[in-house]
Design a protein around this motif. Structure first.
Motif, short mmCIF file in Angstrom:
data_model
loop_
_atom_site.label_atom_id
_atom_site.label_comp_id
_atom_site.label_asym_id
_atom_site.label_seq_id
_atom_site.Cartn_x
_atom_site.Cartn_y
_atom_site.Cartn_z
N PHE A 244 -26.10 7.33 16.17
CA PHE A 244 -27.34 6.65 16.52
C PHE A 244 -27.14 5.14 16.69
N ARG A 245 -26.23 4.57 15.93
CA ARG A 245 -26.11 3.12 15.90
C ARG A 245 -25.85 2.50 17.28
N PRO A 246 -24.94 3.04 18.11
CA PRO A 246 -24.72 2.42 19.43
C PRO A 246 -25.97 2.45 20.31
N LEU A 247 -26.77 3.51 20.21
CA LEU A 247 -27.98 3.59 21.02
C LEU A 247 -29.00 2.56 20.58
N LEU A 248 -29.16 2.41 19.27
CA LEU A 248 -30.12 1.44 18.77
C LEU A 248 -29.67 0.02 19.08
N ALA A 249 -28.37 -0.22 18.97
CA ALA A 249 -27.85 -1.55 19.26
C ALA A 249 -28.04 -1.93 20.73
N ALA A 250 -28.00 -0.93 21.61
CA ALA A 250 -28.13 -1.18 23.04
C ALA A 250 -29.59 -1.18 23.51
N GLY A 251 -30.53 -0.93 22.60
CA GLY A 251 -31.93 -0.81 23.01
C GLY A 251 -32.15 0.36 23.92
#
Length: 407
Positions: A244-251
């Motif tokens: 999940f972290r990469p998706l949240l970081a990329a908005g």
């Protein structure tokens, strides 16, 4: 053991259809030496290896035991169905803990309100227009005012079917605007997603588009989100916070989803991560009972998926649907009762799980230039083959898979 959900109609998505509407539902039962049995819904792949992490332990330490199960799969990895096995055992442990406390799980987790808002989700891509309307009229009679249809293979067909469902929900709501969502199950490229959704948004107010591109494509999901008005929903196929972290970081995501089979502890952790980014969460699944209980305790739950109005074969649930919401009961634990005799007496196996069903990604997914209507089988989804003709899903009778886990 494995029971089935009997829809009595075709169910599926852009990847394929279970023509007979009989879908497998794996169950894990975990016993304690105090005579309490916990129920978990999810796969039982590599279960002996995973169970070694919790065997002989006090089930009330469920959060720590969840981490022990993750560590147990350290080398091989815990993604996919192995993560589902961990989730099923985790859910069973939460069920045991709440039963031991004599409380429903929603109360044990700190929930205040037993009401969990729902949206209708009929897995409906294989339905004719008349059947589609009839299905959503039944949801509307239960007070549901938001719906998610399956699509992604034909812009005109998706717009038409969304309009039909909007009319049903608008009439039932006496003119109030319904929520409309479209789920394409990773069927598109980035450009296809923007073009398709923009075209639909010319005529309809779309609340969210679900899994428009591949689940791990953070850059692509963010690009789609910037190019359309609708929110982007995804996450049901992500396993572990690290995904999940990469998706949240990329908005890249506006509605954070988790699948019911990944378990209660996973949902709680994802919900906390999403809350830290001011994002709402929405559980996904045919029988999301564990996450419904957990949803009452998090501040950022928005709505939960309501699929079939009837529970799987041999299963009873202490909840009901009223005024567009799941209403959880007071039975200790999850409130799930399993009738093993009814499940074992069932002789017809679930639909085939090979090519032509939702579980197998089609060869042409993400590479379709045009959609082709299936004139011979209008109830089935449109599917483009290299030679321009349409294929239909295969089904065959099969033996029921039964595998009971008792410790």
């Amino acid at each position: 053991m494995t029971t089935v959900q009997e829809w009595d109609r075709p169910v599926g998505d852009a990847n394929g259809v279970f023509a007979g509407g009989t879908v497998p539902v794996p169950i894990v039962l975990v016993d304690t030496d105090e005579g309490i049995t916990g129920v978990g819904l999810g796969p039982h792949v590599e279960i002996d290896a995973v169970f070694a992490a919790i065997e002989g332990e006090d089930p009330r330490g469920v959060t720590a035991l969840y981490d022990r199960m993750l560590r147990q799969t350290f080398k091989a990895g815990h993604a996919g169905v192995v993560f589902g096995t961990i989730g099923a055992l985790d859910t069973a442990l939460w069920d045991i803990k709440a039963q031991a406390a004599g409380e429903p799980l929603w109360r044990l987790l700190g929930g205040r309100d037993r009401r969990v808002p729902a949206y209708a989700s009929g897995l409906d891509i294989g339905l004719t227009d008349d059947d589609l309307v009839a299905v959503y009229q039944v949801y509307a009679e239960r007070g549901v005012r938001a719906a998610k249809i399956k699509g992604g293979l034909d812009i005109e067909r998706d717009r038409h079917r969304l309009t039909l469902v909007r009319e049903v929900l608008t009439e039932a709501g006496h003119g109030s605007r319904p929520g409309l969502m479209l789920d394409v199950n990773e069927a598109w490229t980035r450009k296809q997603a923007v073009r398709h959704v923009r075209e639909i948004e010319r005529a309809l107010d779309l609340t969210w588009i679900e899994e428009p591109v591949r689940r791990w494509d953070a850059e692509g999901l963010a690009l789609v989100g910037r190019g359309i008005r609708a929110s982007v929903a995804t996450g049901e196929n992500l396993t572990g916070l690290e995904q999940f972290r990469p998706l949240l970081a990329a908005g890249a995501v506006d509605i954070v989803q988790t699948a019911a089979v990944w378990g209660v502890s996973h949902f709680l952790r994802v919900s906390a991560l999403a809350h830290a980014h001011d994002l709402p969460v929405s559980p996904i699944g045919n029988t999301p009972v564990g996450l419904l209980h957990a949803a009452t305790s998090v501040p950022n739950h928005i709505t939960s998926e309501l699929q079939d109005l009837h529970p799987p074969l041999g299963m009873s649930l202490d909840l009901h649907i009223e005024d567009g919401a799941f209403i959880l009961g007071d039975a200790p634990g999850l409130g799930v009762t399993i009738d093993e005799n009814a499940i074992n007496a069932f002789t017809r196996g679930p639909d085939d799980t090979t090519a032509g069903t939702p579980n197998v990604r089609p060869e042409q997914a993400g590479r379709r230039l045009l959609s082709v209507a299936d004139h011979d089988h209008p109830g089935q989804p449109h599917r483009l083959t290299p030679h321009g003709h349409t294929g239909s899903p295969r089904t065959r009778p099969g033996d029921e898979v039964t595998h009971t886990v008792r410790r």
